[in-house]
Design a protein around this motif. Structure first.
Motif, PDB file in Angstrom:
ATOM      1  N   LYS A  93      40.993  -8.864   4.767  1.00 23.47           N
ATOM      2  CA  LYS A  93      41.586  -7.528   4.602  1.00 23.47           C
ATOM      3  C   LYS A  93      41.686  -7.142   3.126  1.00 23.47           C
ATOM      4  CE  LYS A  93      45.946  -7.251   5.419  1.00 23.47           C
ATOM      5  NZ  LYS A  93      47.244  -7.268   6.140  1.00 23.47           N
ATOM      6  N   SER A  94      42.147  -8.075   2.269  1.00 22.14           N
ATOM      7  CA  SER A  94      42.283  -7.758   0.841  1.00 22.14           C
ATOM      8  C   SER A  94      40.927  -7.597   0.175  1.00 22.14           C
ATOM      9  CB  SER A  94      43.096  -8.846   0.129  1.00 22.14           C
ATOM     10  OG  SER A  94      42.417 -10.086   0.164  1.00 22.14           O
ATOM     11  N   ASN A  95      39.872  -8.232   0.718  1.00 22.86           N
ATOM     12  CA  ASN A  95      38.540  -8.069   0.148  1.00 22.86           C
ATOM     13  C   ASN A  95      37.927  -6.729   0.527  1.00 22.86           C
ATOM     14  OD1 ASN A  95      36.941 -10.259  -1.432  1.00 22.86           O
ATOM     15  ND2 ASN A  95      38.328 -11.414  -0.111  1.00 22.86           N
ATOM     16  N   ILE A  96      38.448  -6.112   1.568  1.00 22.88           N
ATOM     17  CA  ILE A  96      37.995  -4.756   1.915  1.00 22.88           C
ATOM     18  C   ILE A  96      38.782  -3.721   1.122  1.00 22.88           C
ATOM     19  CG2 ILE A  96      37.857  -3.048   3.773  1.00 22.88           C
ATOM     20  CD1 ILE A  96      37.332  -5.355   5.710  1.00 22.88           C
ATOM     21  N   SER A  97      40.087  -3.894   1.043  1.00 22.67           N
ATOM     22  CA  SER A  97      40.929  -2.911   0.346  1.00 22.67           C
ATOM     23  C   SER A  97      40.866  -3.064  -1.168  1.00 22.67           C
ATOM     24  CB  SER A  97      42.381  -3.036   0.809  1.00 22.67           C
ATOM     25  OG  SER A  97      42.893  -4.328   0.497  1.00 22.67           O
ATOM     26  N   LEU A  98      40.609  -4.275  -1.655  1.00 22.62           N
ATOM     27  CA  LEU A  98      40.486  -4.547  -3.106  1.00 22.62           C
ATOM     28  C   LEU A  98      41.679  -4.024  -3.900  1.00 22.62           C
ATOM     29  CD1 LEU A  98      36.710  -4.041  -3.972  1.00 22.62           C
ATOM     30  CD2 LEU A  98      37.979  -6.168  -3.697  1.00 22.62           C
ATOM     31  N   GLY A  99      42.867  -4.296  -3.391  1.00 22.19           N
ATOM     32  CA  GLY A  99      44.074  -3.957  -4.140  1.00 22.19           C
ATOM     33  C   GLY A  99      44.625  -2.571  -3.871  1.00 22.19           C
ATOM     34  N   ASP A 100      43.834  -1.701  -3.248  1.00 25.17           N
ATOM     35  CA  ASP A 100      44.349  -0.374  -2.894  1.00 25.17           C
ATOM     36  C   ASP A 100      45.266  -0.492  -1.676  1.00 25.17           C
ATOM     37  OD1 ASP A 100      43.116   1.114  -4.904  1.00 25.17           O
ATOM     38  OD2 ASP A 100      41.228   1.162  -3.805  1.00 25.17           O
ATOM     39  N   ASP A 101      46.256   0.361  -1.633  1.00 19.87           N
ATOM     40  CA  ASP A 101      47.292   0.255  -0.605  1.00 19.87           C
ATOM     41  C   ASP A 101      46.874   1.022   0.660  1.00 19.87           C
ATOM     42  OD1 ASP A 101      49.645  -0.431   0.610  1.00 19.87           O
ATOM     43  OD2 ASP A 101      50.824   1.169  -0.320  1.00 19.87           O
ATOM     44  N   TYR A 102      45.835   0.503   1.316  1.00 19.77           N
ATOM     45  CA  TYR A 102      45.398   1.126   2.562  1.00 19.77           C
ATOM     46  C   TYR A 102      46.158   0.505   3.738  1.00 19.77           C
ATOM     47  CZ  TYR A 102      41.402   2.806  -0.161  1.00 19.77           C
ATOM     48  OH  TYR A 102      40.609   3.411  -1.105  1.00 19.77           O
TER      49      TYR A 102
END
Length: 599
Positions: free
Chosen positions: A452-461
């Motif tokens: 999940k974090s590798n898809i969002s890359l730090g953005d708060d989705y």
């Protein structure tokens, strides 16, 4: 390898670069400075107490008046209590001061490392093209640790030692000026010798740090390319290269050890000479009756104490020099200009204000080269209309990837300009521009962490948005087959996934951001035929109503695009649809024929 010499900045200017970080810890530093006064006094008064004990036992006239009339037992008991009290208090203050100094050093190190990392991540890609990763790692780790010593074990300790020397000198002159003058005069040649060796140490240490950077660079390259090392049986050859680099580093460190040892040996020899001088001159005064035996004993201890802070100061000065070497190297990095910055008049939200369909891309007379005198793109001009799907085609080195890098503003053109929706991208905040553009590269880089974090890359989705993006790109089936689904932990660079699986996550990563422009650089090259068909269906949905630039060496994958731009040596030589370009029978037709023949 030719040794680098330090940049022409003096110690004080380099030291001043650390002052802003010191000011952030000014309260702790103020306590440390205040503690110097009692610490210096306690260390200086002990030789006098011992001398008074000897004079009191011998009943010499130089004994303090308040000791007169007391019994030997009472007088010695008082002096012993005073001596033990001063020693205990000194040890207590030293422990407290040492702890506070280390706290300051660690705080400064953390602050500098954070600022340095922020600076490095702000530099343009051209900087990383010419700078080995190993050098950056050395500067962010061992160099930062070394400069932390400038304040923790170095500067504060050196100031304390200087305060001790000054206090001892004042007390000596107050007691017996002739012996005091002799000891103080000996400081002049000693200081000159110490400064000479420390300067040589500084030069040698700079070279050693450069050699350590080379060593780390070589190590990083071999670890990153371990599959090539083993496949081509280069273990022995690379081990020999590493041994040579390692030996160069050892030789450079040996030079620093020599100069450091020379300082210590010089001070040890001078300390012994000073004691001999005190015995010679003081002995004559004792024989002449102008100096008590107890005071002679005090000066022998003074001679030891006088040069002990100088010896410690020299050791700390070595730490300071090593730290200042690190400051030099880090200052070079901090002075590195940030080539790509947001303009002062950059307007946030400018793309959102465009009152028409968005996604237009225009290159106007763009000249670009990674080296100023070697242009990759030459006077390149073209326009991609909103919603148009355009493929970039050409031989290797034609400049296709350079077009993408300029569009994303990873590099700046030497001449001309790039516009998105009629706005020069240099007038846009970089964050806004890159939110507007979704890029899928051939090698999708993955970070250690969950899916999940590798898809969002730090953005708060929200998780629902991440899952919808995966479904939109047909990636959800693959993710749900993982052991913990979206919470599956990935290793560094995603080594527990196949190349195709990593590429699938790159599609979801782009889709979740809902960009207006899509860029695909050999995006399906790592996928097998079955997966590529699945992704192609997702791409059709993803590219709908979006402007798209597609780079693909397999020409069969770009037949359905609206237009194909053919580049050759950085110039646009052909433009049209697949059928139009085949009819022209030019470069595109030649490339197409070669691929059909399997060449």
């Amino acid at each position: 390898m030719t040794a680098k010499t330090p940049p022409p900045e003096n110690d004080w200017r380099l030291f001043s670069r650390l002052l802003p970080y010191a000011r952030q810890n000014k309260r702790i530093l103020a306590i440390v400075v205040v503690l110097m006064v009692p610490l210096s006094f306690m260390g200086s008064v002990q030789p006098i107490l011992i001398g008074q004990a000897i004079s009191f036992v011998r009943q010499e006239p130089q004994t303090w008046d308040w000791l007169s009339g007391r019994t030997l037992t009472d007088g010695l008991r008082i002096l012993i209590v005073m001596l033990l009290g001063s020693i205990s208090l000194r040890l207590l203050i030293e422990a407290g001061q040492g702890y506070l100094v280390q706290v300051v050093g660690q705080n400064m190190t953390a602050q500098i490392r954070a600022d340095l990392f922020e600076r490095v991540t702000s530099l343009s890609m051209s900087f990383f093209d010419r700078t080995p990763v190993g050098k950056l790692i050395t500067r962010l780790t061992s160099d930062v640790d070394a400069l932390g010593e400038v304040f923790s074990a170095g500067a504060i300790g050196a100031i304390t030692d200087l305060a001790s020397i000054l206090t001892i000198a004042v007390l000596m002159f107050a007691v017996e000026w002739k012996l005091a003058l002799m000891l103080v005069l000996m400081l002049i040649p000693v200081s000159l010798i110490v400064l000479y060796f420390q300067r040589q140490f500084r030069i040698a240490n700079y070279t050693a740090r450069e050699e350590l950077s080379q060593l780390n660079t070589f190590l990083q390259q071999n670890i990153a390319g371990m599959n090539v090392v083993q496949l081509f049986r280069r273990e022995g050859y690379n081990s020999e290269l590493f041994r040579v680099n390692n030996q160069r580093y050892v030789d450079a460190v040996d030079k620093t050890i020599f100069h450091d040892s020379a300082v210590s040996a010089t001070l040890e020899w001078v300390s012994l000479v000073a004691i001999a001088g005190v015995l010679a001159l003081g002995g004559q005064q004792v024989m002449g009756g102008t100096l008590s035996f107890g005071m002679l004993a005090s000066f022998i201890l003074f001679a030891q104490r006088f040069f002990e802070p100088l010896r410690q100061f020299a050791d700390k000065f070595t730490s300071i020099q090593a730290g200042l070497t690190a400051v030099e190297r880090i200052a070079e990095l901090l002075r590195e200009p940030i080539a790509i910055q947001d303009a002062d008049d950059a307007r946030s939200g400018a793309l959102a204000e465009v009152d028409r369909q968005t996604g237009e891309i225009r290159f106007e007379n763009v000249w670009f080269g990674y080296k100023p005198d070697e242009f990759i793109l030459k006077n390149l001009s073209f326009t991609i209309q909103p919603g148009e799907k355009v493929a970039l085609v050409g031989p290797t080195g034609a400049g296709k990837s350079s077009v993408i890098r300029l569009l994303c503003r990873l590099y700046e053109p030497q001449q001309g300009r790039v516009l998105v929706d009629g706005i020069d991208i240099r007038k846009l905040p970089q964050a806004e521009l890159r939110r507007h553009i979704g890029v899928i590269l051939q090698d999708g880089f993955l970070f250690a962490g969950d899916v999940k974090s590798n898809i969002s890359l730090g953005d708060d989705y929200a998780f629902d948005r991440v899952r919808d993006a995966a479904r939109q790109t047909n990636v959800d089936r693959f993710i749900e087959q993982l052991p913990q689904g979206y919470d599956t932990q990935l290793r560094e660079r995603g080594t527990n996934l196949s190349g195709g699986e990593k590429q699938l996550l790159a599609f979801a990563r782009a889709a979740v951001r809902d960009p207006k422009i899509m860029v695909l650089d050999e995006a399906t090259a790592s996928l097998d035929v079955g997966t590529e068909a699945l992704i192609q269906e997702a791409l059709d949905r993803l590219l709908e109503a979006r402007t798209a630039i597609i780079i693909a060496h397999r020409l069969s994958t770009i037949r359905s695009v609206d237009r194909i731009l053919v580049l050759k040596r950085g110039e646009l030589v052909e433009s049209g649809s697949h059928d139009e370009l085949l009819a022209i029978d030019g470069l595109y037709a030649s490339l197409h024929k070669l691929q059909k023949l399997g060449v």
